[in-house]
Design a protein around this motif. Structure first.
Motif, short mmCIF file in Angstrom:
data_model
loop_
_atom_site.label_atom_id
_atom_site.label_comp_id
_atom_site.label_asym_id
_atom_site.label_seq_id
_atom_site.Cartn_x
_atom_site.Cartn_y
_atom_site.Cartn_z
N VAL A 1 51.76 33.75 -12.37
CA VAL A 1 51.95 34.49 -11.13
C VAL A 1 50.94 35.63 -11.13
O VAL A 1 50.86 36.40 -12.10
CB VAL A 1 53.38 35.05 -11.00
CG1 VAL A 1 53.57 35.71 -9.64
CG2 VAL A 1 54.41 33.95 -11.21
N TYR A 2 50.15 35.73 -10.06
CA TYR A 2 49.10 36.74 -9.94
C TYR A 2 49.56 37.84 -8.98
O TYR A 2 50.17 37.57 -7.94
CB TYR A 2 47.80 36.12 -9.45
CG TYR A 2 47.26 35.05 -10.37
CD1 TYR A 2 46.43 35.36 -11.44
CD2 TYR A 2 47.59 33.70 -10.17
CE1 TYR A 2 45.94 34.38 -12.29
CE2 TYR A 2 47.10 32.72 -11.02
CZ TYR A 2 46.28 33.06 -12.07
OH TYR A 2 45.79 32.09 -12.91
N PHE A 3 49.22 39.09 -9.35
CA PHE A 3 49.54 40.25 -8.53
C PHE A 3 48.26 41.07 -8.35
O PHE A 3 47.44 41.18 -9.27
CB PHE A 3 50.62 41.10 -9.19
CG PHE A 3 51.90 40.36 -9.44
CD1 PHE A 3 52.87 40.27 -8.45
CD2 PHE A 3 52.14 39.75 -10.66
CE1 PHE A 3 54.05 39.58 -8.67
CE2 PHE A 3 53.32 39.06 -10.89
CZ PHE A 3 54.28 38.97 -9.90
N LEU A 4 48.13 41.66 -7.17
CA LEU A 4 46.87 42.34 -6.83
C LEU A 4 47.14 43.64 -6.11
O LEU A 4 47.99 43.71 -5.20
CB LEU A 4 46.03 41.41 -5.94
CG LEU A 4 44.64 41.93 -5.52
CD1 LEU A 4 43.71 41.96 -6.74
CD2 LEU A 4 44.06 41.05 -4.42
N ASN A 5 46.39 44.69 -6.53
CA ASN A 5 46.30 45.90 -5.72
C ASN A 5 44.82 46.17 -5.41
O ASN A 5 43.99 45.29 -5.64
CB ASN A 5 46.98 47.09 -6.39
CG ASN A 5 46.38 47.43 -7.74
OD1 ASN A 5 45.29 46.99 -8.09
ND2 ASN A 5 47.10 48.24 -8.52
N VAL B 1 50.96 47.37 -5.32
CA VAL B 1 50.59 45.96 -5.39
C VAL B 1 50.94 45.31 -4.04
O VAL B 1 52.10 45.34 -3.62
CB VAL B 1 51.34 45.26 -6.53
CG1 VAL B 1 50.96 43.80 -6.61
CG2 VAL B 1 51.05 45.96 -7.86
N PHE B 2 49.94 44.74 -3.36
CA PHE B 2 50.15 44.23 -2.00
C PHE B 2 50.08 42.72 -1.89
O PHE B 2 50.33 42.16 -0.81
CB PHE B 2 49.13 44.85 -1.04
CG PHE B 2 47.69 44.53 -1.36
CD1 PHE B 2 47.11 43.34 -0.93
CD2 PHE B 2 46.92 45.43 -2.09
CE1 PHE B 2 45.80 43.05 -1.22
CE2 PHE B 2 45.60 45.14 -2.37
CZ PHE B 2 45.03 43.95 -1.95
N ALA B 3 49.74 42.00 -2.97
CA ALA B 3 49.62 40.54 -2.88
C ALA B 3 50.20 39.91 -4.14
O ALA B 3 50.06 40.44 -5.25
CB ALA B 3 48.17 40.12 -2.70
N ALA B 4 50.86 38.77 -3.96
CA ALA B 4 51.40 37.99 -5.08
C ALA B 4 51.20 36.52 -4.76
O ALA B 4 51.37 36.08 -3.62
CB ALA B 4 52.88 38.29 -5.29
N TYR B 5 50.86 35.75 -5.80
CA TYR B 5 50.69 34.30 -5.60
C TYR B 5 51.04 33.58 -6.89
O TYR B 5 50.65 33.99 -7.99
CB TYR B 5 49.24 33.97 -5.21
CG TYR B 5 49.15 32.65 -4.49
CD1 TYR B 5 49.25 32.59 -3.10
CD2 TYR B 5 48.98 31.45 -5.19
CE1 TYR B 5 49.19 31.38 -2.43
CE2 TYR B 5 48.94 30.25 -4.53
CZ TYR B 5 49.04 30.21 -3.15
OH TYR B 5 48.99 29.02 -2.49
N ALA B 6 51.82 32.51 -6.78
CA ALA B 6 52.27 31.71 -7.92
C ALA B 6 51.56 30.37 -7.92
O ALA B 6 51.52 29.69 -6.89
CB ALA B 6 53.78 31.53 -7.89
N LEU B 7 51.02 29.99 -9.07
CA LEU B 7 50.38 28.70 -9.22
C LEU B 7 50.63 28.22 -10.65
O LEU B 7 50.28 28.91 -11.61
CB LEU B 7 48.88 28.79 -8.95
CG LEU B 7 48.11 27.47 -8.99
CD1 LEU B 7 48.58 26.55 -7.86
CD2 LEU B 7 46.61 27.70 -8.88
N GLU B 8 51.25 27.03 -10.75
CA GLU B 8 51.62 26.45 -12.04
C GLU B 8 52.51 27.43 -12.80
O GLU B 8 53.53 27.86 -12.31
CB GLU B 8 50.36 26.08 -12.83
CG GLU B 8 49.46 25.07 -12.11
CD GLU B 8 50.16 23.76 -11.79
OE1 GLU B 8 51.11 23.40 -12.51
OE2 GLU B 8 49.75 23.09 -10.83
N ASP B 9 52.09 27.84 -14.03
CA ASP B 9 52.91 28.70 -14.87
C ASP B 9 52.48 30.16 -14.81
O ASP B 9 52.89 30.97 -15.65
CB ASP B 9 52.87 28.23 -16.33
CG ASP B 9 53.56 26.89 -16.50
OD1 ASP B 9 54.50 26.61 -15.73
OD2 ASP B 9 53.15 26.13 -17.40
#
Length: 882
Positions: free
Chosen positions: A132-136, A122-130
């Motif tokens: 948290v998104y993770f991406l590979n 997993v190389f990306a993480a982003y938090a917005l409101e409630d």
């Protein structure tokens, strides 16, 4: 119009010339003390307490301004995300998880992806409101903070290509794919981006402004855009777009709404104005940055830009009132002194004297011009009207325009002639000004170190082991080539006094615009560290063990006397005049001259200086907390408390009257300090970071209760500060253990208790910044309880157990006479346990903090109070036994 354009160009050059000498942004450097920790970091974030986190190849690095802590993560961490509540999440090669406390109250990585398939790399993480998104490369995962559940919401398809990034644009999070471009994440589905101009783009970054209303977007083809939600996308073209594109843009961060920092792979950081596109500063290797390859950027709560590179971490502070001047090329040697004369800056070093000079950079530019040639051919006679300019004298109109008047004149060509024009392109070369650079140039004629610079009238003088020189531009005119210890210009004598290494004092005067040696009494020749004048027209010559007072009147020497000093000084003896008084500093103590006793007396009204020096006619000393001077004008015009960031200053001199100072530190840095520039960001909060004993750590979120055996406690408080360790001082008060507050100290954030007796304790802690602003934390309450065998309930249990045995012994005695002695023994033991039980209750509820002798008598008094109860019980037991 031409004159106006020339005027504007000239003003632009002048502005560039003046503004170029403002120096570079202040840069500080940090790195973990453990060499086993890698410096390679891919992301930087900050939580609500101000603590920094770095996505590192070794795991997650935590830094609070003083202590580095590594949270190991298998395979390393690529990206971080921080929620509004301050929780930190990490994306790693082993999956994704949260940074939190385990059951042993230790900071650790708590995995959230173990049950999810395809959640590796997993190389990306982003938090917005409630969420948290993770991406590979192939999957998008969503973690719901409220429910604590993670799930997969998207899988890449061959048609769309692999996933390449997560970006926030407006109030939405977007997924970038190789072939389908941007897709908006709407719940658990993806929708078209609907942002014209970015549909098929590959984004490098998309960063919100501090007010989160504007987004700065960069693409992989070196294009930049400004986006405001509900408005059309606007392309942004920085003035130095060629520099950015040629050095490969990698990341960015907003500093303020009027400043963006753009990181590159080859050219350092470019600070630009998002409204005008102007370049505000380029921080690279030539401005003090260790490396031009920028891995990650982040702006902290104090508007400082954190930079991750191969050599650790740096912090660029655009709004700190210090600018560096030692990173311009050409400067050699250790810095000793600095003096500005008009717009010129001279720096004395151990290798000579250097002048900061401007260089205009020109470049050849090839351009094309059109050349027209006429060709004549045969034709019928045709009248041709030719425009001619009628000039009557030389007249200038508005902006210098010439007034022209045209008249049509008929020209008749031969009947067999026709004229045609052929146009051809011709290359030409011209010189164009590409920019202005600054570098240091050596002043010729000076050998050896220069440690003193002085302005006398309109003349600049320098002194050192090479002698004394008058400086004109880049040339040095010798006044004396004899090595000197100190120089001083006497306004009363109108002479330049030079103390030499031969323990002589020589005098020089200006005659016919040149320096000539003047007669000076040989009887005044002595070892001299420092020379100054008081406000009563007396000249003072300071040596190691004595001071010579020279009386002057109307420019003539009347008398001189030698006054012994209290000690023999190894360091320089420095003096100053303040009002009618004269002070000397020797071996870390202040002394004031008493005219009635004709001697120097110790002066205790000022704190003893831990460090002190005199430079450029001013006296400075460091009292352990801040730099101070006795000049009230300088203290009132310049906020000298800022100087507390550097306890290792070795030279200071005014740069502009009442506005700024030149500062040289022991780390060989040259700063220009302007106190009219302030930071607007608030301080980070003060909080309890950790409570630990020799064996374990305790939770900081609950009321603390520890056993007496674990009462060797350490409380660690912190108010994160990233400019300097000396920027924040602490003091504490442990009620129930101390009579009052401790002293202010930078190390008092850690409170050690080798042993604490049982009792209730209240810990109060305060933090103070450079400007004496105090932050206080709520009282920390904790209890130290004795071991279980010293607690009342244990004695009560013993009493009841032995009481049961007494009853049992009575039954045995009644049944058999031979158990009579056992019954009496158990009865006496029960009485003793009852007495101990009552005494323990008294001691547990009434605590006395006194000496062991006093405590002994108190225990005896309690025993006497219990004695009647003991006698009553004993009589009852004996009677019952009989």
């Amino acid at each position: 119009m031409k004159k106006l354009c020339l005027l504007l160009i000239f003003v632009g050059f002048v502005y560039q010339y003046v503004s170029a000498q403002t120096g570079h942004y202040f840069i500080s450097h940090s790195k973990p003390g453990n060499d086993n920790i890698s410096y390679l970091s891919f992301d930087i974030q900050q939580d609500n307490n101000g603590i920094l986190y770095f996505a590192n190849r070794s795991g997650v690095l935590q830094f609070d301004g003083r202590t580095w802590t590594l949270v190991p993560v298998e395979g390393g961490v690529y990206s971080l995300a921080v929620t509004k509540t301050g929780d930190v999440y990490a994306a790693s090669s082993s999956g994704f998880g949260r940074i939190g406390m385990n059951d042993k109250n230790q900071l650790t990585y708590l995995s959230l992806s173990d049950s999810l398939q395809g959640s590796k790399n997993v190389f990306a993480a982003y938090a917005l409101e409630d969420n948290v998104y993770f991406l590979n490369d192939e999957h998008l995962f969503q973690y719901d903070v409220a429910s604590g559940k993670a799930k997969q919401i998207f899988t890449a398809t061959p048609a769309g290509g692999l996933c390449t990034g997560l970006f926030q644009i407006g109030s939405q999070v977007y997924l970038n794919t190789e072939d389908d471009g941007l897709k908006k994440i709407a719940g658990e589905t993806l929708e078209p981006a609907n942002i014209p101009g970015l549909d098929r783009a590959q984004l490098v970054f998309s960063k919100p402004s501090p007010d989160e209303k504007t987004f700065f977007i960069g693409t992989d083809d070196s294009r930049f855009f400004i986006y405001n939600e509900g408005q059309a996308l606007t392309e942004f073209k920085p003035k130095d777009i060629l520099y950015l594109s040629s050095n490969v843009v990698a990341n960015c961060t907003w500093v303020t709404n009027r400043m963006i920092a753009i990181g590159t792979l080859r050219g350092g950081i470019v600070f630009v104005d998002p409204e005008t596109g102007e370049t505000l500063e380029i921080s690279n290797y030539y401005a003090g940055l260790p490396d031009n390859e920028i891995y990650a950027l982040h702006t902290d709560l104090h508007q400082g830009v954190w930079v991750a590179h191969d050599y650790g971490f740096s912090r660029v502070a655009p709004f700190l009132p210090f600018r560096t001047f030692n990173h311009y090329p050409g400067l050699a040697g250790n810095l000793l002194c600095v003096q500005s004369v008009g717009d010129k800056v001279y720096v004395g070093t151990t290798l000579g004297l250097f002048l900061l000079s401007k260089e205009e950079i020109f470049q050849d530019e090839v351009y094309k011009v059109t050349r027209t040639t006429k060709v004549t051919s045969v034709n019928k006679t045709q009248p041709v009207e030719e425009a001619k300019e009628e000039r009557k004298g030389f007249r200038l109109g508005l902006f210098g325009k010439r007034k022209k008047k045209s008249a049509a004149t008929a020209v008749t060509l031969p009947s067999n002639t026709i004229v045609t024009s052929n146009k051809t392109q011709v290359q030409r070369t011209r010189k164009i000004l590409k920019g202005v650079e600054y570098s240091y140039k050596r002043v010729e004629g000076i050998l050896g170190k220069v440690d003193q610079l002085m302005v006398v009238g309109n003349k600049l003088l320098c002194g050192g082991v090479g002698g004394v020189f008058e400086i004109v531009g880049l040339n040095a005119i010798a006044v004396s080539r004899e090595p000197m210890r100190t120089i001083f210009y006497s306004k009363n004598l109108k002479q330049l006094l030079v103390s030499t290494y031969n323990d002589e004092i020589k005098s020089y005067k200006v005659v016919a615009n040149a320096w000539r040696q003047n007669e000076f009494p040989d009887t005044l020749s002595t070892y001299a560290d420092y020379i100054f004048e008081d406000n009563l027209e007396d000249l003072w010559i300071c040596g190691r063990d004595r001071a010579v007072k020279v009386e002057i009147e109307d420019g003539e020497i009347l008398d001189a006397e030698s006054i012994p000093l209290p000690h023999t000084s190894v360091d320089k003896t420095v003096g100053l005049a303040y009002g009618p008084d004269v002070y000397l500093t020797q071996n870390g103590e202040f002394f004031r001259y008493s005219s009635t006793k004709n001697s120097f007396q110790k002066y205790d009204s000022l704190p003893g200086p831990k460090k002190y020096f005199a430079s450029a006619g001013y006296f400075w000393f460091y009292d352990g907390h801040q730099w101070r001077t006795l000049d009230p004008k300088l203290q009132g015009s310049i906020k000298t408390k800022w100087l507390g960031l550097f306890p290792d200053i070795r030279f200071m001199a005014p740069a502009e009257v009442g506005k700024s100072l030149w500062v040289i530190t022991a780390s060989n840095e040259l700063y220009k300090f302007s106190s009219d520039q302030n930071q607007s960001a608030a301080a980070n909060p003060l909080f309890l970071k950790e409570v630990r004993s020799q064996l374990s750590k305790f939770s900081t979120r609950q009321k603390l209760t520890v056993d007496e055996g674990e009462s060797s406690l350490t409380f660690e408080f912190i108010q994160p500060e990233y400019v300097s360790l000396q920027a924040v001082e602490y003091r504490y008060w442990v009620k129930g253990l101390q009579p009052g507050w401790s002293e202010w100290s930078t190390g008092n954030n850690v409170i050690n208790f080798p042993f604490l007796p049982p009792g209730n304790y209240n810990v109060l802690i305060q933090a103070k910044d450079l400007f004496d602003k105090i932050t206080e934390l709520d009282t920390i309450n904790f209890n130290v309880v004795p071991p279980y065998w010293k607690r009342p309930w244990f004695y009560a249990l013993e009493f009841f157990v032995f009481g049961f045995l007494v009853l049992l012994s009575r039954r045995l005695t009644e049944s058999n006479e031979k158990y009579r002695y056992l019954s009496r023994f158990l009865s006496a033991l029960t009485v003793i346990m009852l007495i101990q039980f009552m005494q323990t209750i008294a001691e547990y509820n009434i605590s006395f903090k006194s000496t062991p002798v006093v405590e002994f008598f108190i225990q005896v008094f309690i025993a006497l109070l219990v004695l009647p109860v003991e006698q009553f019980l004993r009589s009852r037991i004996v009677k019952s036994a009989e």
